[in-house]
Design a protein around this motif. Structure first.
Motif, short mmCIF file in Angstrom:
data_model
loop_
_atom_site.label_atom_id
_atom_site.label_comp_id
_atom_site.label_asym_id
_atom_site.label_seq_id
_atom_site.Cartn_x
_atom_site.Cartn_y
_atom_site.Cartn_z
N GLU A 58 -1.85 -3.09 5.62
CA GLU A 58 -1.63 -3.71 4.32
C GLU A 58 -1.66 -5.24 4.42
N ASN A 59 -1.05 -5.78 5.47
CA ASN A 59 -1.09 -7.23 5.67
C ASN A 59 -2.51 -7.71 5.90
N GLU A 61 -5.27 -6.27 4.89
CA GLU A 61 -6.00 -6.12 3.63
C GLU A 61 -5.68 -7.27 2.67
N LYS A 62 -4.43 -7.72 2.65
CA LYS A 62 -4.05 -8.85 1.80
C LYS A 62 -4.80 -10.12 2.21
N SER A 65 -8.39 -9.77 1.19
CA SER A 65 -8.51 -9.91 -0.27
C SER A 65 -8.45 -11.38 -0.67
N ARG A 66 -7.56 -12.12 -0.03
CA ARG A 66 -7.46 -13.56 -0.33
C ARG A 66 -8.75 -14.27 0.02
#
Length: 164
Positions: A58-59, A61-62, A65-66
């Motif tokens: 999840e980290n 992916e964040k 995404s940024r």
């Protein structure tokens, strides 16, 4: 690559917009979009098979995404979101001097620029513009377009004839 295309990807200071994480057409943005595409479903897979990896994923992916949402159109664009260097005047200065890069200026290296950059960036600016001056933008691009954004420029060059 044609000079006009290179000009979109290299700032007047010689720093590479192309490898900047804020540049929407750059390698980091495009690579992040590609990775996100191929990682679809990974979180669910980890949730079923490797639950301890979900938080790390999840980290990751964040961050992707940024980077995939980068919005700067480059230092030469009227739409750019502002340089990461406060008070940058180099686009206006190069336009006023009728040149594409600081290294093409008769005043290079100017004292105003020394005050603009911190030491590491100043040295990169100096070296990049000296290479553009000595070898031309096509050689500069060919030797540096795959370098990480904040790594020093390569030293070995061969002078090439430029076609404009």
């Amino acid at each position: 690559m044609e000079k006009n295309e290179i000009l979109k990807k290299v700032a007047p200071c010689s720093l590479m917009c192309h490898t900047c994480s804020g540049y929407r057409n750059g390698v980091i943005c495009e690579s992040s979009k590609t990775l996100l595409k191929y990682l679809e479903g990974m979180k669910e897979f980890y949730g079923k098979h490797i639950p301890d990896a979900v938080e790390s994923y999840e980290n990751f992916e964040k961050v992707l995404s940024r980077y995939s949402a980068a919005s700067c159109s480059g230092c030469r664009s009227a739409e750019h979101n502002g340089c990461s260097i406060k008070g940058c005047f180099l686009l206006e200065c190069t336009k006023n001097h009728g040149i594409d890069f600081c290294g093409e200026c008769e005043e290079f290296p100017c004292k105003k620029t020394r005050e603009l950059f911190e030491d590491q960036v100043y040295r990169q600016w100096l070296k990049g513009n000296q290479q553009i001056r000595d070898y031309g933008i096509l050689s500069f691009w060919g030797n540096n377009c795959e370098n990480p954004h904040y790594q020093p420029y390569k030293v070995k060059f061969q002078k090439e004839e430029e076609s404009v």
